[in-house]
Design a protein around this motif. Structure first.
Motif, PDB file in Angstrom:
ATOM      1  N   UNK A   1       1.006  -1.084  -0.032  1.00  0.00           N
ATOM      2  CA  UNK A   1       0.063  -0.117   0.003  1.00  0.00           C
ATOM      3  C   UNK A   1       0.859   1.286   0.069  1.00  0.00           C
ATOM      4  N   UNK A   2       2.034   1.213   0.655  1.00  0.00           N
ATOM      5  CA  UNK A   2       2.822   2.253   0.891  1.00  0.00           C
ATOM      6  C   UNK A   2       3.460   2.479  -0.539  1.00  0.00           C
ATOM      7  N   UNK A   3       3.856   1.454  -1.263  1.00  0.00           N
ATOM      8  CA  UNK A   3       4.680   1.587  -2.299  1.00  0.00           C
ATOM      9  C   UNK A   3       3.366   2.153  -3.645  1.00  0.00           C
ATOM     10  N   UNK A   4       2.488   1.675  -3.509  1.00  0.00           N
ATOM     11  CA  UNK A   4       1.191   2.511  -4.203  1.00  0.00           C
ATOM     12  C   UNK A   4       1.166   3.760  -4.145  1.00  0.00           C
ATOM     13  N   UNK A   5       0.980   4.543  -2.753  1.00  0.00           N
ATOM     14  CA  UNK A   5       0.909   5.828  -2.375  1.00  0.00           C
ATOM     15  C   UNK A   5       2.295   6.637  -3.030  1.00  0.00           C
ATOM     16  N   UNK A   6       3.380   5.821  -3.015  1.00  0.00           N
ATOM     17  CA  UNK A   6       4.522   6.727  -3.455  1.00  0.00           C
ATOM     18  C   UNK A   6       4.541   6.964  -4.866  1.00  0.00           C
ATOM     19  N   UNK A   7       4.220   5.732  -5.659  1.00  0.00           N
ATOM     20  CA  UNK A   7       4.150   5.894  -7.091  1.00  0.00           C
ATOM     21  C   UNK A   7       2.985   7.062  -7.443  1.00  0.00           C
ATOM     22  N   UNK A   8       1.843   7.010  -6.697  1.00  0.00           N
ATOM     23  CA  UNK A   8       0.795   7.861  -7.031  1.00  0.00           C
ATOM     24  C   UNK A   8       1.421   9.370  -6.710  1.00  0.00           C
ATOM     25  N   UNK A   9       1.963   9.388  -5.677  1.00  0.00           N
ATOM     26  CA  UNK A   9       2.641  10.757  -5.232  1.00  0.00           C
ATOM     27  C   UNK A   9       3.536  11.302  -6.425  1.00  0.00           C
ATOM     28  N   UNK A  10       4.281  10.172  -6.629  1.00  0.00           N
ATOM     29  CA  UNK A  10       5.291  10.503  -7.780  1.00  0.00           C
ATOM     30  C   UNK A  10       4.893  10.950  -9.081  1.00  0.00           C
TER      31      UNK A  10
END
Length: 89
Positions: A1-10
């Motif tokens: 989930x955290x990895x998905x948030x980082x990708x979305x934020x990026x």
């Protein structure tokens, strides 16, 4: 989930920066337009906030006023004739 948030934020970060840049440039355009309007207002309005009439505008207003006075005079004549006819019946 955290990895998905980082990708979305990026992925969203460049869009947010572009949106901020667009808003900033739009604000600067509006500021320039407002300053131009303030400069033009100083030509149209004096220090007491009274409108300074242009010569062309004054001539046009005078013509309209003359037409209105003529029409009022004609209407007054018609009213007086109608009143005279009504009184004499």
């Amino acid at each position: 989930m955290s990895d998905l948030l980082k990708k979305v934020a990026t992925a969203i970060a460049p869009l947010l920066l572009a949106a901020l840049g667009f808003l900033y440039s739009s604000m600067m355009d509006v500021r320039d337009q407002v300053s131009v309007l303030h400069q033009k207002m100083s030509i149209l309005v004096d220090m007491d906030n009274q409108i300074i009439p242009s010569p062309d505008n004054a001539i046009a207003r005078m013509d309209v006023k003359d037409e209105l006075v003529q029409k009022i005079y004609e209407l007054d004549k018609r009213i007086s004739i109608l009143e005279w006819r009504n009184d004499n019946k």
